[in-house]
Write an enzyme that holds these catalytic residues in place. Structure first.
Site, PDB file in Angstrom:
ATOM      1  N   LYS A  83      52.484  51.902  53.225  1.00  0.00           N
ATOM      2  CA  LYS A  83      51.609  51.284  51.850  1.00  0.00           C
ATOM      3  C   LYS A  83      50.235  51.190  52.437  1.00  0.00           C
ATOM      4  CE  LYS A  83      52.705  47.156  49.313  1.00  0.00           C
ATOM      5  NZ  LYS A  83      53.387  45.878  49.316  1.00  0.00           N
TER       6      LYS A  83
HETATM    7  O1  G3P Z   1      53.714  42.849  47.958  1.00  0.00           O
HETATM    8  C1  G3P Z   1      52.586  42.317  47.021  1.00  0.00           C
HETATM    9  C2  G3P Z   1      52.887  41.355  46.072  1.00  0.00           C
HETATM   10  O2  G3P Z   1      53.745  41.415  45.270  1.00  0.00           O
HETATM   11  C3  G3P Z   1      52.040  40.169  46.443  1.00  0.00           C
HETATM   12  O3  G3P Z   1      52.517  39.090  45.590  1.00  0.00           O
HETATM   13  O4  G3P Z   1      52.571  36.587  44.818  1.00  0.00           O
HETATM   14  O5  G3P Z   1      51.433  37.177  46.922  1.00  0.00           O
HETATM   15  O6  G3P Z   1      50.555  37.784  44.684  1.00  0.00           O
HETATM   16  P1  G3P Z   1      51.658  37.494  45.336  1.00  0.00           P
END
Ligand code: G3P
Length: 217
Positions: A83
């Site tokens: 990633k």
């Molecule tokens: O893996 C990246 C992602 O899904 C982040 O989610 O909830 O931290 O915006 P969030």
């Protein structure tokens, strides 16, 4: 639509796997930091458990460093997807790593133009963050529609991986739009099962059955 689980927590993954609905895992530096264990070991264990793509993110900020780190991560297991964060270094690193045969997930995508560039450099997965857009009053799911349309127009092979999911409606909307994958925190996956009428209906079936049994006995 494939469902990935967005966590680095082994216990959470183990709890979901028997359901047979998890197709892969995504992690990021924040999620790995949260479990507080040596990250390579955690990633290796996740790959042993899950027969599907497991995203592992680089933390270098220059393209050479990202490529170097990406090679190390890819060497952990054939299921590792490297990633990289979107940006000039990330785009350059994506091109270099895909040329070497690694699969790359370009993350932190917030606009259709970014998704277009990620597809052009051969990203296997592109991760638009819907929840973080919603948080700033920009409709996250509109971005998904735009990316799906652009990828269809040019038959790009990059898969649209909806990330930053906050609840079941993000998953349902992603499926309606035709996104390839939704990566969800375990809580959002669990919530896909729930409907009060299912619970009430089952309760009634069982009560009627028990009553009938009593009258037979
Ligand atoms: O893996 C990246 C992602 O899904 C982040 O989610 O909830 O931290 O915006 P969030």
């Amino acid at each position: 639509m494939k469902l990935f689980v967005d966590t680095a927590n082994i216990a959470e993954i183990e709890a979901l796997l028997p359901l047979g609905i998890v197709d892969g895992v995504t992690t990021n530096p924040s999620l790995l930091a949260k479990v507080g264990v040596e990250p390579r070991g955690v990633l290796k264990r996740i790959c042993e458990l899950v027969q599907g793509p497991v995203s592992a993110e680089v933390v270098a900020t220059d393209s050479e460093g990202m490529v170097r780190e990406g090679r190390e991560l890819a060497a952990i297991d054939p299921n590792i997807v490297v990633k990289v964060p979107f940006g000039r270094p990330g785009v350059q690193a994506c091109r270099a790593l895909t040329k070497e045969g690694a699969r790359v997930n370009v993350t932190l995508v917030f606009s259709p133009s970014q998704a277009l560039l990620a597809a052009k450099v051969g990203a296997s997965f592109v991760s638009p963050f819907v929840g973080r857009l919603d948080d700033i009053a920009v409709p996250g799911m509109e971005l998904i529609s735009q990316i799906v349309e652009i990828y269809q127009n040019f038959a790009f092979s990059s898969e649209v991986l909806v990330a930053s999911v906050r609840g079941p409606m993000h998953v349902v909307e992603a499926a309606r739009i035709g996104a390839d994958i939704c990566t969800c925190p375990p809580k959002s996956i669990e919530s896909l099962f729930d409907h009060p009428l299912t619970d009430i209906g089952l309760e009634k079936f069982l009560a009627d059955w028990a009553k009938a049994q009593e009258s037979i006995d």
